[in-house]
Write a protein that holds these residues in place. Structure first.
Motif, PDB file in Angstrom:
ATOM      1  N   CYS A  52       0.815  -1.180  -0.122  1.00 33.32           N
ATOM      2  CA  CYS A  52      -0.151   0.158   0.007  1.00 33.32           C
ATOM      3  C   CYS A  52       0.985   1.241  -0.079  1.00 33.32           C
ATOM      4  N   ARG A  53       0.209   2.367  -0.073  1.00 31.09           N
ATOM      5  CA  ARG A  53       0.940   3.566  -0.239  1.00 31.09           C
ATOM      6  C   ARG A  53       1.462   3.878   1.449  1.00 31.09           C
ATOM      7  N   ASP A  54       2.745   4.429   1.498  1.00 28.22           N
ATOM      8  CA  ASP A  54       3.064   4.777   3.011  1.00 28.22           C
ATOM      9  C   ASP A  54       3.127   6.428   2.747  1.00 28.22           C
ATOM     10  N   TYR A  55       2.269   6.974   3.439  1.00 26.19           N
ATOM     11  CA  TYR A  55       1.966   8.404   3.353  1.00 26.19           C
ATOM     12  C   TYR A  55       2.759   9.279   4.300  1.00 26.19           C
ATOM     13  N   THR A  56       3.871   8.586   4.957  1.00 30.73           N
ATOM     14  CA  THR A  56       4.799   9.214   5.914  1.00 30.73           C
ATOM     15  C   THR A  56       5.759   9.762   4.822  1.00 30.73           C
ATOM     16  N   LEU A  57       6.102   9.343   3.600  1.00 34.53           N
ATOM     17  CA  LEU A  57       7.005   9.604   2.819  1.00 34.53           C
ATOM     18  C   LEU A  57       6.500  10.140   1.434  1.00 34.53           C
ATOM     19  N   PRO A  58       7.160  11.022   0.629  1.00 39.89           N
ATOM     20  CA  PRO A  58       6.344  11.740  -0.527  1.00 39.89           C
ATOM     21  C   PRO A  58       6.294  10.822  -1.404  1.00 39.89           C
ATOM     22  N   ARG A  59       7.096   9.691  -1.636  1.00 39.35           N
ATOM     23  CA  ARG A  59       6.803   8.786  -2.702  1.00 39.35           C
ATOM     24  C   ARG A  59       6.764   7.384  -2.154  1.00 39.35           C
ATOM     25  N   GLY A  60       6.258   7.298  -0.794  1.00 37.90           N
ATOM     26  CA  GLY A  60       6.463   6.287  -0.046  1.00 37.90           C
ATOM     27  C   GLY A  60       5.510   4.846  -0.456  1.00 37.90           C
ATOM     28  N   ILE A  61       6.043   3.712  -0.232  1.00 41.29           N
ATOM     29  CA  ILE A  61       5.430   2.452  -0.514  1.00 41.29           C
ATOM     30  C   ILE A  61       5.910   1.420   0.553  1.00 41.29           C
ATOM     31  N   ASN A  62       4.537   1.036   1.103  1.00 50.76           N
ATOM     32  CA  ASN A  62       4.718   0.162   2.293  1.00 50.76           C
ATOM     33  C   ASN A  62       4.407  -1.469   1.849  1.00 50.76           C
ATOM     34  N   LEU A  63       5.356  -2.357   2.191  1.00 51.89           N
ATOM     35  CA  LEU A  63       4.955  -3.780   1.876  1.00 51.89           C
ATOM     36  C   LEU A  63       5.772  -4.676   2.841  1.00 51.89           C
ATOM     37  N   TRP A  64       5.084  -5.795   3.218  1.00 51.09           N
ATOM     38  CA  TRP A  64       5.703  -6.839   3.898  1.00 51.09           C
ATOM     39  C   TRP A  64       6.177  -7.967   3.134  1.00 51.09           C
ATOM     40  N   VAL A  65       7.345  -8.131   2.993  1.00 49.37           N
ATOM     41  CA  VAL A  65       8.299  -8.961   2.454  1.00 49.37           C
ATOM     42  C   VAL A  65       8.650 -10.319   3.607  1.00 49.37           C
ATOM     43  N   VAL A  66       8.444 -11.406   3.090  1.00 46.67           N
ATOM     44  CA  VAL A  66       8.954 -12.626   3.760  1.00 46.67           C
ATOM     45  C   VAL A  66       9.450 -13.649   2.797  1.00 46.67           C
ATOM     46  N   SER A  67      10.218 -14.465   3.167  1.00 50.52           N
ATOM     47  CA  SER A  67      11.095 -15.505   2.699  1.00 50.52           C
ATOM     48  C   SER A  67      11.581 -16.445   3.639  1.00 50.52           C
ATOM     49  N   ASP A  68      11.901 -17.701   3.034  1.00 52.95           N
ATOM     50  CA  ASP A  68      12.607 -18.713   4.013  1.00 52.95           C
ATOM     51  C   ASP A  68      14.123 -17.907   4.404  1.00 52.95           C
ATOM     52  N   ILE A  69      14.384 -17.910   5.525  1.00 56.28           N
ATOM     53  CA  ILE A  69      15.678 -17.143   5.886  1.00 56.28           C
ATOM     54  C   ILE A  69      16.635 -17.788   5.592  1.00 56.28           C
ATOM     55  N   PHE A  70      16.745 -19.207   5.182  1.00 53.30           N
ATOM     56  CA  PHE A  70      17.720 -19.894   4.848  1.00 53.30           C
ATOM     57  C   PHE A  70      18.010 -20.010   3.358  1.00 53.30           C
ATOM     58  N   ARG A  71      17.342 -19.461   2.561  1.00 59.34           N
ATOM     59  CA  ARG A  71      17.274 -19.336   1.067  1.00 59.34           C
ATOM     60  C   ARG A  71      18.240 -18.296   0.928  1.00 59.34           C
ATOM     61  N   ILE A  72      19.305 -18.470   0.162  1.00 60.00           N
ATOM     62  CA  ILE A  72      20.351 -17.416   0.102  1.00 60.00           C
ATOM     63  C   ILE A  72      19.678 -16.377  -1.037  1.00 60.00           C
ATOM     64  N   GLY A  73      19.659 -15.069  -0.387  1.00 63.38           N
ATOM     65  CA  GLY A  73      19.638 -13.887  -1.021  1.00 63.38           C
ATOM     66  C   GLY A  73      17.839 -13.590  -1.228  1.00 63.38           C
ATOM     67  N   ALA A  74      17.022 -14.451  -1.058  1.00 60.17           N
ATOM     68  CA  ALA A  74      15.779 -14.239  -1.545  1.00 60.17           C
ATOM     69  C   ALA A  74      15.204 -12.866  -0.938  1.00 60.17           C
ATOM     70  N   ALA A  75      15.265 -12.447   0.053  1.00 63.05           N
ATOM     71  CA  ALA A  75      14.529 -11.047   0.708  1.00 63.05           C
ATOM     72  C   ALA A  75      15.471 -10.176   0.204  1.00 63.05           C
ATOM     73  N   LEU A  76      16.766 -10.144   0.063  1.00 66.99           N
ATOM     74  CA  LEU A  76      17.901  -9.165  -0.488  1.00 66.99           C
ATOM     75  C   LEU A  76      17.297  -9.057  -2.010  1.00 66.99           C
ATOM     76  N   LYS A  77      17.053  -9.887  -2.760  1.00 65.19           N
ATOM     77  CA  LYS A  77      16.822  -9.941  -4.415  1.00 65.19           C
ATOM     78  C   LYS A  77      15.531  -9.122  -4.400  1.00 65.19           C
ATOM     79  N   ALA A  78      14.389  -9.320  -3.311  1.00 63.91           N
ATOM     80  CA  ALA A  78      13.273  -8.715  -3.560  1.00 63.91           C
ATOM     81  C   ALA A  78      13.449  -6.786  -3.245  1.00 63.91           C
ATOM     82  N   VAL A  79      14.065  -6.817  -2.253  1.00 65.96           N
ATOM     83  CA  VAL A  79      14.480  -5.412  -1.876  1.00 65.96           C
ATOM     84  C   VAL A  79      15.204  -4.830  -3.050  1.00 65.96           C
TER      85      VAL A  79
END
Length: 85
Positions: A52-79
C-alpha cells in the motif's frame, strides 16, 4: 520504501508480477497475510503482502516481505528489485 519518482500502486503491482520468484498476495484478511512461518518456510519464493501507499514519505510504498531465511538472498533480491523502480 521510497520510489525515485511518483508511481501508481497499480503500476507497482503490475511490475511485481513480472519478477520471477516473487509472489504477491492480495488478501486483506489479517489471517492470510504473509509470514515466514505460514508462507516462506521451505520455499524459494519471496512473498509480498500488505502492499500500500506509505503516506509518511513523499513517494512512499509500504510492503511486507517474507521468505525462508535459509534461502540465499531471497529477501535481498526482493529489496534490490524494488529499488530499481
Amino acid at each position: 520504501l521510497e520510489s525515485a519518482r511518483d508511481v501508481r500502486m497499480e503500476d507497482v503491482r503490475d511490475e511485481m508480477h513480472l519478477w520471477p520468484g516473487l509472489v504477491l498476495i492480495y488478501e486483506t484478511d489479517a489471517d492470510y497475510q504473509a509470514s515466514a512461518v505460514s508462507f516462506g518456510a521451505g520455499k524459494e519464493e519471496t512473498f509480498v503482502s500488505r502492499l500500500c501507499r506509505d503516506y509518511t514519505l513523499p513517494r512512499g510504498i509500504n510492503l511486507w516481505v517474507v521468505s525462508d531465511i535459509f534461502r540465499i538472498g531471497a529477501a535481498l533480491k526482493a529489496v534490490m528489485r524494488s529499488c530499481s523502480m
